[in-house]
Scaffold this active site. Sequence first.
Site, PDB file in Angstrom:
ATOM      1  N   ASP A   9       0.852  -1.202   0.000  1.00  0.00           N
ATOM      2  CA  ASP A   9       0.000   0.000   0.000  1.00  0.00           C
ATOM      3  C   ASP A   9       0.887   1.252   0.000  1.00  0.00           C
ATOM      4  OD1 ASP A   9      -0.827   0.366   3.565  1.00  0.00           O
ATOM      5  OD2 ASP A   9       0.981  -0.405   2.584  1.00  0.00           O
ATOM      6  N   ASP A  14       6.766   1.335   2.011  1.00  0.00           N
ATOM      7  CA  ASP A  14       6.516   0.378   0.936  1.00  0.00           C
ATOM      8  C   ASP A  14       7.397   0.719  -0.275  1.00  0.00           C
ATOM      9  OD1 ASP A  14       3.846   0.978   2.443  1.00  0.00           O
ATOM     10  OD2 ASP A  14       3.544  -1.025   1.610  1.00  0.00           O
ATOM     11  N   ASN A  39      -2.452   2.596   3.626  1.00  0.00           N
ATOM     12  CA  ASN A  39      -1.875   3.915   3.948  1.00  0.00           C
ATOM     13  C   ASN A  39      -2.685   5.041   3.320  1.00  0.00           C
ATOM     14  OD1 ASN A  39       0.403   3.263   5.507  1.00  0.00           O
ATOM     15  ND2 ASN A  39       1.500   2.592   3.683  1.00  0.00           N
ATOM     16  N   THR A 126       2.873  -6.270   2.756  1.00  0.00           N
ATOM     17  CA  THR A 126       3.369  -5.199   3.629  1.00  0.00           C
ATOM     18  C   THR A 126       2.260  -4.163   3.851  1.00  0.00           C
ATOM     19  OG1 THR A 126       4.169  -3.863   1.776  1.00  0.00           O
ATOM     20  CG2 THR A 126       5.713  -5.477   2.718  1.00  0.00           C
ATOM     21  N   PHE A 167      -0.635  -0.992  12.635  1.00  0.00           N
ATOM     22  CA  PHE A 167      -1.557  -0.445  11.635  1.00  0.00           C
ATOM     23  C   PHE A 167      -2.092  -1.491  10.646  1.00  0.00           C
ATOM     24  CE2 PHE A 167      -3.612   2.589   9.008  1.00  0.00           C
ATOM     25  CZ  PHE A 167      -3.425   2.151   7.696  1.00  0.00           C
ATOM     26  N   ASN A 168      -1.234  -2.313  10.057  1.00  0.00           N
ATOM     27  CA  ASN A 168      -1.700  -3.233   9.006  1.00  0.00           C
ATOM     28  C   ASN A 168      -2.758  -4.208   9.531  1.00  0.00           C
ATOM     29  OD1 ASN A 168      -0.099  -2.138   7.016  1.00  0.00           O
ATOM     30  ND2 ASN A 168       1.605  -3.541   7.376  1.00  0.00           N
ATOM     31  N   HIS A 241       9.855  -0.184   8.185  1.00  0.00           N
ATOM     32  CA  HIS A 241       9.053  -1.373   8.525  1.00  0.00           C
ATOM     33  C   HIS A 241       9.018  -2.394   7.370  1.00  0.00           C
ATOM     34  CE1 HIS A 241       7.303   0.554  12.105  1.00  0.00           C
ATOM     35  NE2 HIS A 241       7.022   1.604  11.377  1.00  0.00           N
ATOM     36  N   ASP A 242       8.581  -1.946   6.195  1.00  0.00           N
ATOM     37  CA  ASP A 242       8.284  -2.889   5.115  1.00  0.00           C
ATOM     38  C   ASP A 242       9.540  -3.513   4.513  1.00  0.00           C
ATOM     39  OD1 ASP A 242       5.400  -0.988   3.935  1.00  0.00           O
ATOM     40  OD2 ASP A 242       5.614  -2.478   5.528  1.00  0.00           O
TER      41      ASP A 242
HETATM   42  O1  RIB Z   1       2.820  -0.262  10.937  1.00  0.00           O
HETATM   43  C1  RIB Z   1       3.638  -0.089   9.789  1.00  0.00           C
HETATM   44  C2  RIB Z   1       2.906  -0.491   8.552  1.00  0.00           C
HETATM   45  O2  RIB Z   1       1.812   0.398   8.358  1.00  0.00           O
HETATM   46  C3  RIB Z   1       3.761  -0.351   7.274  1.00  0.00           C
HETATM   47  O3  RIB Z   1       3.360  -1.326   6.343  1.00  0.00           O
HETATM   48  C4  RIB Z   1       3.424   1.017   6.775  1.00  0.00           C
HETATM   49  O4  RIB Z   1       3.535   1.115   5.346  1.00  0.00           O
HETATM   50  C5  RIB Z   1       1.984   1.133   7.165  1.00  0.00           C
HETATM   51  O5  RIB Z   1       1.221   0.514   6.160  1.00  0.00           O
HETATM   52 CA    CA Z   2       2.830  -0.729   4.045  1.00  0.00          CA
END
Ligand code: RIB
Ligand code: CA
Length: 306
Positions: A9, A14, A39, A126, A167-168, A241-242
């Site tokens: 996303d 990403d 996102n 991701t 979040f994801n 993160h990703d």
């Molecule tokens: O918590 C981090 C995740 O949430 C990552 O994938 C970032 O791109 C957001 O989507």
């Molecule tokens: Ca992401």
Amino acid sequence: MENIWIDCDPGIDDAVMLATAAAHRDVLHIWGISTVAGNQSSDLVTENALRLASLLKMDDVPVARGAREPLIRTKTDASHVHGENGIGNCVIPPAKHSESDKNAIELMRDAIMGLPEGETMTLVPTAPLTNIALLFKVFPEVKRRIGRIVLMGGSASAGNATPFAEFNIFADPDAAQIVFAEHEIPVVMCGLDVTRQCILRKEKINEIAGKGSAAQRAMAEMLQYYATSSSYAPLNCVLMHDSCTIGYLLHPEFFSGRQVTVHVVRQGENMGQTVCTPGGNVLLLDHANVEAFEQMVIEDICNKSF
Ligand code: RIB
Ligand code: CA
């Protein structure tokens, strides 16, 4: 070569993850990139994925649009971190190719079932897991051809979307529960426990900005926006993160963790929490070689030919 399918996303981290993958197509066979609302909206993350694929010289990789909203809960986004256009309001050139006329789920099914006999696909989500859940429900035959899932999401400790939820997972807890309930498929969970160690120091962003290509300048511009967002303004680094997912595929020796079973809380105050109990199909990563990871990200952006 490892067969991979990226579900994302974009999203600034990403985007960096896609650059890391694009830098290693000698060992990663990228069969496709699919998008899911997360996102930002489906329209924005899909346009961003198309443009990033072109920018990173991946015009031969199909980009397909997936779910425009979560399975059940109301849509949420992370525009406060990734900006109004999803990539830090960075303007990158229009893509040289259009999105697939097939939905992401169909294209994933076709790619997975079309692999040579004996080969499997590694799914690399991701983003919210809506597309992966739908893939399993609509085309269950794919499960036997999936070697593993290496995903960014979840946390066995504190969350980032809420005190409990990453979040994801928070964005679509029902989809996440469907995916984590598939106990026959090995999962590597790059959750906040490890991605909080996957740093890129802000001083390194300027190093990237000094490089010559359009892609490198765009990455630096996105990262500079990310560095000033509310999540990162007080810190001396940003979290990639990703990129942890691709980093694990390329260098599993950079990471360590423990086997768990994951159950996703789907309602209430701690909705989106990933409850991890000992033993099971999920390798929960909780340690990263911080220096080696950062060096990999910098190398992949600065020294590759895009
Ligand atoms: O918590 C981090 C995740 O949430 C990552 O994938 C970032 O791109 C957001 O989507
Ligand atoms: Ca992401």
